[in-house]
Design a protein around this motif. Sequence first.
Motif, PDB file in Angstrom:
ATOM      1  N   ASN A 321      -5.257  32.136 -22.346  1.00 34.92           N
ATOM      2  CA  ASN A 321      -4.910  31.417 -21.117  1.00 34.92           C
ATOM      3  C   ASN A 321      -5.695  31.966 -19.927  1.00 34.92           C
ATOM      4  O   ASN A 321      -6.101  31.214 -19.035  1.00 34.92           O
ATOM      5  CB  ASN A 321      -3.397  31.509 -20.857  1.00 34.92           C
ATOM      6  N   ARG A 324      -9.081  30.477 -20.118  1.00 40.53           N
ATOM      7  CA  ARG A 324      -9.019  29.074 -19.696  1.00 40.53           C
ATOM      8  C   ARG A 324      -9.011  28.992 -18.161  1.00 40.53           C
ATOM      9  O   ARG A 324      -9.708  28.177 -17.556  1.00 40.53           O
ATOM     10  CB  ARG A 324      -7.752  28.418 -20.262  1.00 40.53           C
ATOM     11  N   ASP A 340       0.948  34.013 -17.237  1.00 36.10           N
ATOM     12  CA  ASP A 340       0.409  33.573 -18.542  1.00 36.10           C
ATOM     13  C   ASP A 340       1.459  33.727 -19.642  1.00 36.10           C
ATOM     14  O   ASP A 340       1.335  33.145 -20.721  1.00 36.10           O
ATOM     15  CB  ASP A 340      -0.824  34.411 -18.937  1.00 36.10           C
ATOM     16  N   HIS A 343       3.235  31.033 -21.973  1.00 37.41           N
ATOM     17  CA  HIS A 343       2.441  30.404 -23.037  1.00 37.41           C
ATOM     18  C   HIS A 343       2.684  31.022 -24.414  1.00 37.41           C
ATOM     19  O   HIS A 343       2.323  30.445 -25.427  1.00 37.41           O
ATOM     20  CB  HIS A 343       0.947  30.458 -22.692  1.00 37.41           C
ATOM     21  N   ASP A 404      -0.282  30.352 -12.844  1.00 35.68           N
ATOM     22  CA  ASP A 404      -1.322  30.775 -13.780  1.00 35.68           C
ATOM     23  C   ASP A 404      -2.652  30.097 -13.493  1.00 35.68           C
ATOM     24  O   ASP A 404      -3.676  30.523 -14.013  1.00 35.68           O
ATOM     25  CB  ASP A 404      -0.874  30.555 -15.243  1.00 35.68           C
TER      26      ASP A 404
END
Length: 467
Positions: A321, A324, A340, A343, A404
């Motif tokens: 994440n 990303r 994060d 997730h 995030d």
Amino acid sequence: MARRRKAKNIGELKASDYKPVPIREEMRCILIAALRKKKNIFPGIIGFDNTVIPQVENAIISGQDIIFLGERGQAKSRVMRSLVVLLDKEIPIIKGCEINDNPLAPICKQCRDRVAEQGDATPIAWLPRQERYGEKLATPDITIADLIGDVDPIKVAEGRYLSDELAIHYGLIPRTNRGIFCINELPDLAERLQVGLLNLMEERDVQIRGYRIRLPLDVFLVASANPEDYTNRGRIITPLKDRFGAQARTHYPVSTREERIIMEMERRTFDEDGIESYTPEYMKEIIAEITHLGRKSPDINQRSGVSVRISIANYETIVGNAIRRAVTLGEKLAVPRITDLPHIHSSTASKIELEGFEEAKEGKIIDDLMRKAVFNVFNRHYRTTDLETLVAQFAEGFSVEVSDMMASKSYVRNAKEIVGLLQIIEKVCEAERPEMIASATEFVLEGLHVNKRLNKTKQEGKIIYRS
Ligand SMILES: [Zn+2]
């Protein structure tokens, strides 16, 4: 064993100093030599130094077959596969033999015929130790043919003598002759296969389709089982159970430090993605702590266990994440943050079994683990009483938004506005890079929240910390 040049045929082998040894002796000799030199034999095995490894070593010194008992994700496979280090780097076999025949004493009919015909000119091959390990997961659909072998009906129809081994198509265990064979989840093996296995190990012969065939194999047998299945009456036939001279009980990493070493070792990394990533220690500690708390949770089925694989997968998820985010926002460095963490629901839920019919509560159980983990880890790094000047600024009406997908730069602006924050995060923040500051800021704010010093609300995908 020092060899000037490798023998290419039986004659050359006889002329060399090579002496074939049964596998138990081979493993025992190599182990004892390593123990004498105080060499670490299983460098990739973490946290078993004083528990599992001594049991394994004793079994090998005693020449006993081993069964590993443990819940899932306790590195059983890793330990079993690492046993190949106790084999010679390579051994000679008769070239082309399906069951790795010892050139000086072949057991299969084909090889015996060849040696009778070609004598010392019979070619040999050298088998590396990695190829002397075989394993199979016991599932209900495994057959005697898979494991031991089958009579080739065509060859029988051609009129071959029924006990003629030329009519056999060898299964996995004969193909691991002179090696280590491991059966995972042994209690799941059908009873008649257990009988076949026992006969092979004890009597050195097998019954295939009613034909009794002599097969004097030399195999070091290893098995694994869940402790509960193993103790369950009738799951393993008693004589086979007796065959395993040694039981080694595995366990999960005792400390979160060991859990983190394994996470680091096992996580999937990619070299060529061109994205720099860095995971602060506190984030790794939180991931390991979640797993450790999960292993004590009454809401989670502890018989099926909470695997180290959850730590590894969750670690990969938060790094994923962070990458990303870095790619999406065009940031240079990917640093996982507290935001994060949600997730990991996806990487945790699939790997645990809940007690009873609690599916609906799954999300809440994982959330609770995360909250407790942050609480424990934060309080190892900070005392909230040292952070009162920070809390006081929120009491005066200050609030901070995080998410995030929020740019790290906006955290840096905040960090400069809040008096003393930079000094506070310095303790856990290794460098003054915006992405690291963002992560450390979230850690401190969430830490204050789980200690009930700050309130937290969610609004349009963002999280707001205020007094
Ligand atoms: Zn052979």
